[in-house]
Design a protein around this motif. Sequence first.
Motif, PDB file in Angstrom:
ATOM      1  N   GLU A 119       0.911  -1.219   0.098  1.00 12.11           N
ATOM      2  CA  GLU A 119      -0.099   0.172   0.149  1.00 12.11           C
ATOM      3  C   GLU A 119       0.941   1.210   0.025  1.00 12.11           C
ATOM      4  O   GLU A 119       0.453   2.405  -0.146  1.00 12.11           O
ATOM      5  CB  GLU A 119      -0.951   0.024   1.144  1.00 12.11           C
ATOM      6  N   GLY A 120       2.080   1.118   0.206  1.00  9.35           N
ATOM      7  CA  GLY A 120       3.069   2.375   0.267  1.00  9.35           C
ATOM      8  C   GLY A 120       3.533   2.698   1.549  1.00  9.35           C
ATOM      9  O   GLY A 120       3.907   3.847   1.567  1.00  9.35           O
ATOM     10  N   HIS A 121       3.277   2.171   2.621  1.00 13.00           N
ATOM     11  CA  HIS A 121       3.527   2.576   4.056  1.00 13.00           C
ATOM     12  C   HIS A 121       5.097   2.342   4.060  1.00 13.00           C
ATOM     13  O   HIS A 121       5.673   1.328   3.751  1.00 13.00           O
ATOM     14  CB  HIS A 121       2.698   1.920   5.029  1.00 13.00           C
ATOM     15  N   ASP A 122       5.616   3.253   5.097  1.00 10.11           N
ATOM     16  CA  ASP A 122       6.853   3.239   5.525  1.00 10.11           C
ATOM     17  C   ASP A 122       7.289   2.163   6.592  1.00 10.11           C
ATOM     18  O   ASP A 122       5.970   1.515   7.321  1.00 10.11           O
ATOM     19  CB  ASP A 122       7.396   4.737   5.919  1.00 10.11           C
ATOM     20  N   PRO A 123       8.285   1.607   6.954  1.00  6.40           N
ATOM     21  CA  PRO A 123       8.450   0.682   7.791  1.00  6.40           C
ATOM     22  C   PRO A 123       7.835   0.812   9.176  1.00  6.40           C
ATOM     23  O   PRO A 123       7.241   0.011   9.825  1.00  6.40           O
ATOM     24  CB  PRO A 123       9.855   0.493   8.006  1.00  6.40           C
ATOM     25  N   ALA A 124       8.001   2.030   9.821  1.00  4.01           N
ATOM     26  CA  ALA A 124       7.477   2.345  11.072  1.00  4.01           C
ATOM     27  C   ALA A 124       5.831   2.016  10.961  1.00  4.01           C
ATOM     28  O   ALA A 124       5.225   1.707  11.921  1.00  4.01           O
ATOM     29  CB  ALA A 124       7.649   3.619  11.662  1.00  4.01           C
ATOM     30  N   THR A 125       5.068   2.565   9.959  1.00  8.65           N
ATOM     31  CA  THR A 125       3.893   2.608   9.958  1.00  8.65           C
ATOM     32  C   THR A 125       3.186   1.062   9.624  1.00  8.65           C
ATOM     33  O   THR A 125       2.327   0.599  10.304  1.00  8.65           O
ATOM     34  CB  THR A 125       3.266   3.197   8.739  1.00  8.65           C
ATOM     35  N   VAL A 126       4.143   0.342   8.962  1.00 11.37           N
ATOM     36  CA  VAL A 126       3.758  -1.155   8.686  1.00 11.37           C
ATOM     37  C   VAL A 126       3.877  -1.733  10.070  1.00 11.37           C
ATOM     38  O   VAL A 126       2.803  -2.751  10.271  1.00 11.37           O
ATOM     39  CB  VAL A 126       4.918  -1.738   7.780  1.00 11.37           C
ATOM     40  N   LEU A 127       4.684  -1.704  10.945  1.00 17.01           N
ATOM     41  CA  LEU A 127       5.188  -2.104  12.468  1.00 17.01           C
ATOM     42  C   LEU A 127       3.818  -1.654  13.259  1.00 17.01           C
ATOM     43  O   LEU A 127       3.182  -2.563  13.924  1.00 17.01           O
ATOM     44  CB  LEU A 127       6.158  -1.912  13.081  1.00 17.01           C
ATOM     45  N   ASN A 128       3.331  -0.506  13.071  1.00 19.99           N
ATOM     46  CA  ASN A 128       2.247   0.063  14.005  1.00 19.99           C
ATOM     47  C   ASN A 128       0.908  -0.708  13.541  1.00 19.99           C
ATOM     48  O   ASN A 128       0.460  -1.096  14.257  1.00 19.99           O
ATOM     49  CB  ASN A 128       2.029   1.478  13.641  1.00 19.99           C
ATOM     50  N   ARG A 129       0.684  -0.998  12.423  1.00 19.70           N
ATOM     51  CA  ARG A 129      -0.498  -1.613  11.960  1.00 19.70           C
ATOM     52  C   ARG A 129      -0.497  -3.078  12.068  1.00 19.70           C
ATOM     53  O   ARG A 129      -1.441  -3.776  12.483  1.00 19.70           O
ATOM     54  CB  ARG A 129      -0.763  -1.165  10.215  1.00 19.70           C
ATOM     55  N   SER A 130       0.536  -3.555  11.959  1.00 16.08           N
ATOM     56  CA  SER A 130       0.932  -5.021  12.025  1.00 16.08           C
ATOM     57  C   SER A 130       0.592  -5.384  13.593  1.00 16.08           C
ATOM     58  O   SER A 130       0.109  -6.330  14.024  1.00 16.08           O
ATOM     59  CB  SER A 130       2.259  -5.640  11.613  1.00 16.08           C
ATOM     60  N   ASN A 131       1.044  -4.514  14.269  1.00 18.79           N
ATOM     61  CA  ASN A 131       1.044  -4.633  15.861  1.00 18.79           C
ATOM     62  C   ASN A 131      -0.524  -4.628  16.374  1.00 18.79           C
ATOM     63  O   ASN A 131      -0.971  -5.410  17.093  1.00 18.79           O
ATOM     64  CB  ASN A 131       1.602  -3.419  16.644  1.00 18.79           C
ATOM     65  N   ARG A 132      -1.342  -3.648  15.803  1.00 16.31           N
ATOM     66  CA  ARG A 132      -2.735  -3.957  16.016  1.00 16.31           C
ATOM     67  C   ARG A 132      -3.597  -4.827  15.350  1.00 16.31           C
ATOM     68  O   ARG A 132      -4.244  -5.595  15.955  1.00 16.31           O
ATOM     69  CB  ARG A 132      -3.345  -2.364  15.229  1.00 16.31           C
ATOM     70  N   LEU A 133      -2.829  -5.384  14.334  1.00 11.28           N
ATOM     71  CA  LEU A 133      -3.307  -6.694  13.558  1.00 11.28           C
ATOM     72  C   LEU A 133      -3.216  -7.759  14.727  1.00 11.28           C
ATOM     73  O   LEU A 133      -4.152  -8.556  14.758  1.00 11.28           O
ATOM     74  CB  LEU A 133      -2.674  -6.786  12.263  1.00 11.28           C
ATOM     75  N   LEU A 134      -1.966  -7.866  15.294  1.00 10.51           N
ATOM     76  CA  LEU A 134      -1.628  -9.215  16.002  1.00 10.51           C
ATOM     77  C   LEU A 134      -2.678  -8.906  17.239  1.00 10.51           C
ATOM     78  O   LEU A 134      -3.106  -9.932  17.683  1.00 10.51           O
ATOM     79  CB  LEU A 134      -0.250  -9.086  16.359  1.00 10.51           C
ATOM     80  N   ALA A 135      -2.936  -7.794  17.575  1.00  9.41           N
ATOM     81  CA  ALA A 135      -3.957  -7.473  19.005  1.00  9.41           C
ATOM     82  C   ALA A 135      -5.290  -8.111  18.681  1.00  9.41           C
ATOM     83  O   ALA A 135      -5.974  -8.616  19.315  1.00  9.41           O
ATOM     84  CB  ALA A 135      -3.767  -6.225  19.481  1.00  9.41           C
ATOM     85  N   GLU A 136      -5.516  -8.035  17.508  1.00  9.20           N
ATOM     86  CA  GLU A 136      -6.829  -8.363  16.997  1.00  9.20           C
ATOM     87  C   GLU A 136      -7.311  -9.771  16.686  1.00  9.20           C
ATOM     88  O   GLU A 136      -8.173 -10.225  16.560  1.00  9.20           O
ATOM     89  CB  GLU A 136      -7.286  -7.457  15.784  1.00  9.20           C
ATOM     90  N   LEU A 137      -5.931 -10.518  16.449  1.00  7.73           N
ATOM     91  CA  LEU A 137      -6.064 -11.781  16.391  1.00  7.73           C
ATOM     92  C   LEU A 137      -6.220 -12.638  17.295  1.00  7.73           C
ATOM     93  O   LEU A 137      -6.523 -14.140  17.317  1.00  7.73           O
ATOM     94  CB  LEU A 137      -4.776 -12.510  15.627  1.00  7.73           C
ATOM     95  N   ASP A 138      -6.531 -12.197  18.580  1.00  5.43           N
ATOM     96  CA  ASP A 138      -6.955 -13.077  19.734  1.00  5.43           C
ATOM     97  C   ASP A 138      -6.009 -14.082  19.937  1.00  5.43           C
ATOM     98  O   ASP A 138      -6.545 -15.299  20.138  1.00  5.43           O
ATOM     99  CB  ASP A 138      -8.628 -13.445  19.609  1.00  5.43           C
ATOM    100  N   THR A 139      -4.722 -14.038  20.066  1.00  8.90           N
ATOM    101  CA  THR A 139      -3.723 -14.594  20.578  1.00  8.90           C
ATOM    102  C   THR A 139      -2.832 -14.070  21.671  1.00  8.90           C
ATOM    103  O   THR A 139      -2.746 -13.019  21.650  1.00  8.90           O
ATOM    104  CB  THR A 139      -2.780 -15.172  19.344  1.00  8.90           C
TER     105      THR A 139
END
Length: 737
Positions: free
Chosen positions: A445-465
Motif C-alpha cells: 500500500e506504500g507505507h513506510d517501515p514504522a507504519t507497517v509495524l504500527n499496523r501489524s501490531n494492531r493486527l496481532l492484537a486483534e487476532l485474539d492470541t
Amino acid sequence: MDGEAIMRTNGPVTSADVRRDAYLAAALRRIHARLRPSTTTAYLVAVGADAEDDGHALAAAMALDTPLGFTVTPGMAADDARFATAVAYRTGGPVIWDEERTRALIRSEPAMIQYVPYAMIVVSVPLRTDRRRFGAVTLRWAPPQELPADSLDFLVGVADRLAVELEQAAAEGAGVQAPPAPVFIPESPGTGWSRSTAFLYRFQRLATELTAAKRPRDIVAIAQAQVVRPFGGRAMALCLADRGRLRVVGAAGFRKEDLRSLDGLLLTGSTPETDATVSLQLLLFATGKELRAAYPGLDRYDDDTTAWFFLPLIADGQAVGCCVISADPSCRLGDDELAVLMIMLGQVGQSLQRARAYELEHVIAQTMQQGLLPRTLPHLAEIVSTARYLPATAGAEVGGDWYDMISLPGSGGIGLVIGDVEGHSLEAGGTMGQLRSGVRAYATEGHDPATVLNRSNRLLAELDTDLFATCCCLWVDLDTGAATLAGAGHPVPVISDAGGRLITPHLPVGPPLGVSPETVYVQTETALAPGSLVALYTDGLLDLSHLDVDAGLERLHRILADGRGQDLELLADRLVGDARQSRRDDDVALLLVRYDGTRNRPHRRVARVFVQRRDVQHVRRLRHFLQGLLPEWGLAALLDDLELLITEVVTNALIHADTEVDVRLRGYPDHLRVEVRDSDPRPPVLLANLGPGEVGDAEAESGRGMLIVDALASSWGSSPAGRGKTTWFELAVGDRS
C-alpha cells in the motif's frame, strides 16, 4: 560350563569356545568370591571391531548374576575417557574411580543414570598380554567401599592370567569378541545360567534405546541389535499394515529382491507375513523347504539353510504388522525365549507406530511452514539475494520464523522483512502466516517501515492470541541506496560495506508486536554503498544454545566481513553451516542481500526466463533466447557450453523437481553466472556418488547430467532458497579453447 550358556558370536560353537567361556566364568567367580562386588563384568572388543587394531568399541560379554547384574553398562567406545573400562583397556593399567567421578559421568551423560542410579565405586583392570589386548574386567561396589591394596593386586593377577587363557583359546580358534548380549552366570558352577537376569537386562536395554529413538530406521537398527541377534537371528524385516497392504518400514540383512516382493502385499492374500498379521499366528519354520511346503506358491526366502520366523507386531492392543526373521537352522526357541521375544517385539511395534506418527506430524509441520515462506525472491538488477530457512530439529512442531522481500510501489524500491513469532506450535505457524500477509499488504500500500509495524501490531492484537512476535523492516531505494528501517523487538540487521567495515544503524527498537496495541514504532535512515552486504536474521542463527549473544554476533560479523567478495550462495551456507549440523531448539531464518548499485552500471547485465511446470518444450525456446542474448552481451564464445549446461540443469529441474523453474543470468566482467531455481529442496546428485542398484534410471540420468555440469562449469553448486533450491553454475569469460 555344563548347563550354562555359550557366548555365541558368529559361526558354530567349538570346543575352544567352550574353554573360552570356562576361563571367563572361572575368573569372574574367583574375583567375586573374594571381593564381593555388586557387579562383576568382563568386557571384550565388540563384534565387528578389530582387536589387532585396538578395536573401536567394547561390550559386556559375561557378568555374574547378582541383584544389580542387569544394570551393567552395555558398552562404550574404546577411547571414551568417561568410562573406567575404556581407560583401563587403552592404558593397560588398573583404574579406580570414586563416587564423585561416577557422579561426574552422569552429569556429562544423563542417560547413564539408568544404569547407575546409585552411589558406587568402579574398578577396572585390563585384559591384555604382551601381544594382544582383549578388553577389561570391571567391578562396581554399591554402596562405595575402600579397596585394599592387596585386593587390587589380586584382581590384576586374575585378569593377567585370564588374558593368557584367552590368548590360548584364540590360538585354538575360539572367538574372543563380545556377543550381541552378555551371558549372566551364577555365582556357583553347575547350577545353570540365569535366564531371568539376562532377559531383564535385555528388556532394560531395549526400553532405554527405544525411548530415545524417533525415526523408523533407528528402531530397525535397535531391533536388529537388541532383539534379533541376541536370539540367534541373522536378518530381519519389519512390516506395518497400511491401507490394506503390508509395507516394509525397515530391514537388515535381507536381499533386495525379497524385500521388493514383500513390500505392498495385500493383507487379503495368504502368505506367511499376512497370516502372522491378520490371523495372529506365530509361524516358525526350521528350513526354507519346510516354509515352501506350507506355502507352495511363495517366490521368496529360497535359502534352504535358513530358519524362518514370522511373528505378529502388536501395538495398542492390535496387530499392526509383522516381523520376519531369518536364523541359523540350529536356532531353537524355547517357550520362555519365544515369550520374551514377543514382548520385546511388542515394544518395537509400539515404537514404530509412535515414530510413524512423529514423522507424519513433522512432515505436516514442515510442509505448513515451507508453504508460508516465499516461493522465490524478486529478480532485480541492483541486488543479489538469497535466503535460508532451517526448522528446529528438537520436536516436530512448526515454528514462526519468516522472511520476505517485497517490491515497493512507485518508488522502485525493495522491502526486506524478517520476523519471528514466539513458540513452536500450529498456532505459531498460523499466526506467522497472518502476520506475513499483513506486513506484505501494508508494504504494497506504500507505507513506510514504522507504519507497517504500527499496523501489524494492531493486527496481532486483534487476532485474539497470546503470542508475541518480533519483526524488522528495511526499505531500500535501489537508485540511491538510501535505506529506512524499523524494528519491533528484533535483532538489528548487520550491514557490511564493500570494504568489510560494519555499519550499525542507530535504531531504537520497540517492543515485540502484540505486547501493547498502543505502541508507536519509530524508524531511522542509513545508506548502502554499492557492494554492501545486508543480513537480516532470526536469533536461531546465533546458536544461543551453544554461544552467548556476543559470541554469536562476533561470528556473524566475522563471516560477513571475510566473505564480502564471496559468492552469495556460498556465503549464506557458511552463515548457517554450524546451525545445519547441530541439534537446533529454534528455527533459523536468514535473508542475505548484496546491493550492487544503480541500473546504469555497465557490468550489471541481468536476464530472467520463467519456465512453466513440465514444459520441457520450453527448453528449446530457452536456447533460442540465449542465441540472441549472449552475442548482445559480447559473450558469444560461451554459447555452446552455456546451451548444453543450461539444458541439462533446467531439464533436470523440470523432470525431477516437477515444479516451475526460474532461470536467472547475470553477466560480470570476468564470468557469467546462471541460477536455476525450483521448489524441490532435494539437491542434484552426481552419478559418481550413486551406489550401484540403489536408484532408478531417472535419478541415474540426472546424475549423468550433473557430471556434464561438473566437467564444463568453472564452478557450480546447489543451495536451499525459499521453499526449494537454487542450482547455479559459472562460466569464466576468456579463452574457451
